[in-house]
Motif scaffolding. Structure first.
Motif, mmCIF file in Angstrom:
data_model
loop_
_atom_site.group_PDB
_atom_site.id
_atom_site.type_symbol
_atom_site.label_atom_id
_atom_site.label_comp_id
_atom_site.label_asym_id
_atom_site.label_seq_id
_atom_site.Cartn_x
_atom_site.Cartn_y
_atom_site.Cartn_z
ATOM 1 N N ASP A 157 54.389 -1.679 -8.645
ATOM 2 C CA ASP A 157 55.215 -0.539 -8.253
ATOM 3 C C ASP A 157 54.372 0.631 -7.752
ATOM 4 O O ASP A 157 54.819 1.416 -6.917
ATOM 5 C CB ASP A 157 56.077 -0.090 -9.431
ATOM 6 N N LYS A 158 53.154 0.745 -8.270
ATOM 7 C CA LYS A 158 52.268 1.840 -7.869
ATOM 8 C C LYS A 158 51.390 1.474 -6.677
ATOM 9 O O LYS A 158 50.504 2.229 -6.282
ATOM 10 C CB LYS A 158 51.410 2.275 -9.059
ATOM 11 N N GLY A 159 51.630 0.291 -6.100
ATOM 12 C CA GLY A 159 50.905 -0.114 -4.900
ATOM 13 C C GLY A 159 49.481 -0.549 -5.136
ATOM 14 O O GLY A 159 48.670 -0.555 -4.197
ATOM 15 N N LEU A 160 49.159 -0.915 -6.364
ATOM 16 C CA LEU A 160 47.778 -1.271 -6.711
ATOM 17 C C LEU A 160 47.553 -2.774 -6.853
ATOM 18 O O LEU A 160 46.408 -3.231 -6.825
ATOM 19 C CB LEU A 160 47.367 -0.581 -8.029
ATOM 20 N N LEU A 161 48.607 -3.535 -7.024
ATOM 21 C CA LEU A 161 48.466 -4.968 -7.287
ATOM 22 C C LEU A 161 48.371 -5.737 -5.978
ATOM 23 O O LEU A 161 49.299 -5.747 -5.176
ATOM 24 C CB LEU A 161 49.661 -5.488 -8.089
#
Length: 387
Positions: A157-161
């Motif tokens: 959701d935070k764009g890190l994966l």
């Protein structure tokens, strides 16, 4: 994530389900991947040992706090997670190897020649009953995702994966909110099933397989009468082709590798830890340290070669705890703990609501017995008129 538009488009076009048809390509990819891993390991090993190329130290401290500060710095944009059975134990699903409580330690009732036989493809073809009996106990849909699953969802959701590589077949990553493009189910999935005959390979849905398993029928192909098996990878079978093609694109771009709940004893999954760049930090959240390889084993390409304790350690961090506790501690350091706890609470309530609704519908259906229409008997001396 820092990818070109063309590469992103190519990834989106990849199938979400394993390609079990391309066996020849799969085998060549696996062999190539194994060779690449050995060469990468040797190159990294000798460069560090001989001091030929000093490694860049990305973390300011080899601790969970140091990893959290690295993420907060904004320099960490592509996180890859590698997860195993340990992330699902708090959901009530046993892991494989824990003494006394692990899956392999509690299979006596199936009268197997040895515990691993239940996942051996040759044994399954002759004796499918133990596997399907076990499948009834562990079938997806009976368990809720854990804190750890939702932590991975938060990374997405935070764009890190960038991707989650999972050894698990319980599908809890999907239930937690990961989608096909976010996930590599390295050891397969219950989402689809196929006939085991190489000449047939007819595909069946998850609902079809679930009905067969819970009715205690041995699933048979309606086209050729051979066994039908969920698309989980047994010993003696190749991993999905997508595992090999995607790892080649993902791991060179990894900024942080998070390993959770796995013993790193099964190849080729375990060798993934050696495929990240030399400077990439690797965080292990587990009950014990794992992935450390002896020199001789490393030369053969086995083990991840992780280094937590030597004076040359520069990027590997081990946080010893349950996966849920480790993720909560990590989330607190990142300032995400309240958000994570709220996500877990909200999603579990939604699952409970759906389950309750299904139970109510089943109860209503079973209680609504249709009334039988009473047929009037013909009066004496009169015959029924046929129209």
């Amino acid at each position: 994530m820092s990818e070109s538009g063309d590469q992103t488009k190519r990834e989106e076009e990849e199938p979400d389900t394993p390609d079990f048809e391309a066996e020849s390509d799969d085998s060549s990819d696996e062999g190539e991947a194994s060779g690449d891993s050995e060469m990468d390991f040797l190159r990294n090993l000798f460069s560090r040992t001989l001091g030929l190329s000093p490694e860049e130290k990305v973390l300011d401290d080899l601790s969970l706090e140091g990893v959290a500060r690295y993420i907060q710095s904004g320099k960490c944009k592509n996180i890859i997670c590698m997860v195993g059975a340990g992330i699902s134990t708090s959901a009530g699903i046993p892991d494989f190897r824990s003494p006394g409580t692990g899956l392999y330690a509690n299979l006596q009732k199936y009268n197997l020649p040895y515990p691993e036989a239940i996942f051996q493809i040759d044994y399954f073809k002759k004796h499918p009953e133990p596997f399907f009996a076990l499948a009834r106990e562990l079938y997806p849909g009976q368990f809720k995702p854990t804190v750890c699953h939702y932590f991975i969802r938060m990374l997405k959701d935070k764009g890190l994966l960038r991707r989650c590589y999972s050894q698990n077949i319980d599908t809890l990553e999907r239930v937690a909110g990961l989608e096909g493009e976010d996930l590599i189910e390295a050891h397969g999935t219950f989402h689809t099933s196929h006939c085991v005959s190489l000449f047939c390979r007819k595909e069946y849905t998850m609902d079809w397989m679930k009905e067969k398993i819970f009715s205690e029928d041995i699933p048979k192909c309606d086209a050729c009468n051979n066994l039908v098996k969920p698309d989980i990878v047994f010993f003696g079978e190749n991993l999905p082709a997508r595992f090999f093609t995607t790892m080649k694109k993902d791991f060179p771009h990894c900024d942080l590798l998070i390993i959770m709940g796995t013993s790193l004893q099964v190849q080729p999954f375990a060798s993934l830890v050696s495929r990240v760049p030399n400077s990439c930090p690797r965080l292990l959240i587990n009950m014990e340290k794992t992935g450390q390889s002896e020199f001789g084993m490393g030369l053969l390409g086995f083990g991840g070669g992780m280094d937590f304790d030597s004076d040359k350690a520069y990027r590997d961090v081990a946080h010893l705890s349950t996966c849920d506790d480790g993720c909560l501690a990590f989330a607190e350091l990142l300032g995400w703990k309240g958000e994570l706890e709220e996500l877990v609470k909200r999603e579990h309530a939604l699952i409970d609501s759906k389950d309750s609704k299904k139970k109510d519908e089943k109860t209503k259906q079973s209680s609504e017995t249709p009334e039988k229409t009473k047929v009037a008997e013909p009066e004496a001396g009169k015959s029924e008129k046929t129209e």
